[in-house]
Design an enzyme around this catalytic site. Structure first.
Site, short mmCIF file in Angstrom:
data_model
loop_
_atom_site.label_atom_id
_atom_site.label_comp_id
_atom_site.label_asym_id
_atom_site.label_seq_id
_atom_site.Cartn_x
_atom_site.Cartn_y
_atom_site.Cartn_z
N PHE A 77 60.49 -4.13 68.30
CA PHE A 77 60.42 -3.96 66.75
C PHE A 77 59.51 -2.91 66.37
O PHE A 77 58.23 -3.39 66.60
CB PHE A 77 60.53 -5.44 66.10
CG PHE A 77 60.69 -5.01 64.70
CD1 PHE A 77 61.81 -4.73 63.96
CD2 PHE A 77 59.49 -4.92 63.61
CE1 PHE A 77 62.00 -4.71 62.77
CE2 PHE A 77 59.65 -4.97 62.37
CZ PHE A 77 60.80 -4.80 61.91
N ASP A 130 51.86 -0.75 69.97
CA ASP A 130 51.99 -1.35 68.87
C ASP A 130 51.54 -2.84 68.65
O ASP A 130 51.99 -3.68 69.20
CB ASP A 130 53.54 -1.58 68.48
CG ASP A 130 54.11 -1.93 66.88
OD1 ASP A 130 52.94 -2.60 66.45
OD2 ASP A 130 55.27 -1.84 66.64
N LYS A 166 49.85 -6.18 59.78
CA LYS A 166 49.90 -7.27 59.54
C LYS A 166 48.69 -7.98 59.30
O LYS A 166 48.31 -8.18 58.10
CB LYS A 166 50.64 -8.19 60.65
CG LYS A 166 52.08 -7.92 60.53
CD LYS A 166 53.06 -8.67 61.20
CE LYS A 166 54.41 -8.42 60.89
NZ LYS A 166 55.21 -7.51 61.77
C1 LIG Z 1 56.00 -6.19 61.44
C2 LIG Z 1 55.72 -5.15 62.54
C3 LIG Z 1 56.19 -3.77 62.11
C4 LIG Z 1 56.42 -3.36 60.92
O1 LIG Z 1 55.53 -3.72 60.14
P1 LIG Z 1 55.72 -3.37 58.57
O2 LIG Z 1 54.35 -3.89 57.71
O3 LIG Z 1 56.69 -4.43 57.97
O4 LIG Z 1 56.10 -2.17 58.23
C5 LIG Z 1 56.10 -2.95 63.42
N1 LIG Z 1 55.69 -3.28 64.73
C6 LIG Z 1 55.62 -4.72 64.94
C7 LIG Z 1 55.15 -5.21 66.25
C8 LIG Z 1 55.64 -5.67 63.99
O5 LIG Z 1 55.54 -6.88 64.22
#
Ligand SMILES: *Cc1c(COP(=O)(O)O)cnc(C)c1O
Length: 438
Positions: A177, A262, A291
């Site tokens: 994700f 990420d 986050k």
């Molecule tokens: C939550 C998340 C995102 C997206 O972040 P947003 O602030 O909702 O755009 C991208 N990568 C990972 C691994 C995430 O957990």
């Protein structure tokens, strides 16, 4: 036309105590809500939400009005232990007095001037974040998706520069994700996020997570970057094997591609170190964060090291809001708190304690509870029967907030400030919830 009358507004909680620097950290765990339930007309709010907010979220039937440390209170005054932390956002706990004070003070001084101008707090944050991540430069954003967008743009421009027009390929993992923009749903290896939004940008390919042979097949001279979460978050708390990340590192080196991690969910102390790559000892070229970075204030970052950090130049990318004085003040305060309260260390020790308590649940409920996955305070409890939603609902009714991924995983992302006692209290409620599904 609807107008918001003054009486519709939720009153500010009493913040007088937050300026009391002498108060011990434990002070931040009151046992009573700051204002009575009658201040929030929950039914009316639910009606407005149902009628006027786009229907993208399946919301739980609870309205929170106050938070402190690892605790939340709903509109009826009920207390909850929050083992989700706004999806790994409130790492320093809810309304940490130092974070609240930093935001209040900055809000009264200067909130925003745009990135056409230098602001001291942003420069300071850049200096600290690059040092903490072993990176050289940062591009600030407002969210995780935007941080990954920046990483993808950087990778493509740099791929072209070093390898010609075709070196634009992005390899990512199935089950990953990376966000909700068009490019980041394309990088996200899950069809459910992509369906209905075609045509998607080209040049993306996918490998099964932890499949080293598939990675060897997928990465070649046309690869600009390999984009990976060290632990799949939305994908169900599935840690990478060390050799998968090492193989990714080797393949990127061999083919002149960038390794992008990420760490939007895994970063900021969550896994027991500042970044998950430190726990794996596999160093990326580009690192994304969001986050937990602002502790609840929206801010993200795309960090890069070496020559690739010089790729983006004036005109290539930008953001109106990113790391404005208010956001930078929040993130600087979060870094202060993480350092001073040694929260990554706490994530490691309390995470180990929580993991062993969750293992006890497996012994108690061998028919229902499988293994525990994850690192630090990023944990997934595997269920052997499809009862995750039932367990979540039961927990919520008994004062514990958790998250379900699919039918068979309970995801736990508590604030990094939790104590062993908080972990024990959560496991006690989880145990009752699991027993109730039998
Ligand atoms: C939550 C998340 C995102 C997206 O972040 P947003 O602030 O909702 O755009 C991208 N990568 C990972 C691994 C995430 O957990």
């Amino acid at each position: 036309m609807r107008t918001a009358a003054q009486t519709d507004l939720i009153p500010m909680p009493d913040l007088s105590r937050v300026s009391d620097d002498s108060a011990p950290p434990d002070e931040a765990q009151p046992t009573a809500p700051a204002f009575p339930s009658t201040d929030v007309d929950e039914a009316r709010a639910r009606d407005w939400d149902a009628s006027h907010v786009m229907k993208t979220y399946a919301r739980q039937n609870v309205t929170f009005v106050r938070g402190s440390g690892p605790r939340l209170w709903d509109a009826g005054g009920r207390e909850y232990l929050d083992f989700l932390a706004g999806i790994a956002v409130c790492g320093v706990g809810h309304c940490h007095p130092r974070l609240v004070a930093a935001i209040q003070e900055q809000a009264a001084r200067l909130m925003h001037v745009s990135n056409l101008f230098l602001t001291e707090g942003q420069a300071r944050l850049a200096n600290r974040l690059t040092a903490l991540s072993d990176m050289d430069r940062v591009f600030f954003t407002n969210s995780g998706a935007e941080a990954n967008e920046a990483a993808l743009k950087l990778a493509r421009k740099r791929g072209r520069q070093v390898g010609g027009e075709n070196k634009v390929g992005i390899v990512s993992a199935l089950g990953s994700f990376h966000g909700r923009t068009i490019a980041t749903i394309t990088a996200t290896g899950q069809p459910k996020y992509q369906k209905d939004f075609a045509p998607l940008p080209g040049g993306f390919s996918y490998v099964p997570f932890n499949d080293e042979d598939a990675l060897r097949q997928a990465v070649n001279h046309d690869t600009a970057a390999v984009l990976l979460e060290p632990i799949l978050g939305e994908g169900g708390i599935r840690p990478a094997t060390p050799s998968f990340l090492q193989t990714a590192r080797e393949l990127c080196d061999r083919h002149g591609a960038l390794l992008i991690f990420d760490e939007v969910q895994t970063g900021m102390g969550r896994t027991g170190d500042m970044w998950a790559w430190q726990r794996y000892n596999v160093r990326p070229d580009v690192l994304t964060s969001a986050k937990g970075l602002g502790g609840g204030f929206p801010i993200g970052a795309c960090l890069a090291r070496g020559t690739c950090a010089e790729t983006l130049v004036p005109g290539d990318h930008g953001s109106t809001f990113a790391a404005n004085p208010l956001a930078a003040a929040a993130a600087n305060a979060v870094l202060d708190i993480l350092e001073d309260e040694k929260l990554a260390q706490n994530a490691q020790t309390v995470g180990a304690h929580l993991t062993s308590r969750l293992d006890d649940l497996r012994a108690r409920f061998p028919q229902t509870v499988g293994g525990v996955r994850g690192l630090g305070l990023m944990l997934g409890l595997e269920l052997l029967r499809p009862v995750a939603k039932q367990v979540l609902t039961h927990c919520l009714q008994n004062g514990l907030i958790v998250n379900a991924v699919g039918d068979d995983t309970i995801r736990l992302l508590p604030p990094l400030v939790i104590t062993r006692q908080d972990a024990d209290a959560a496991v006690a409620i989880l145990g009752k919830a699991i027993a109730a599904t039998a």
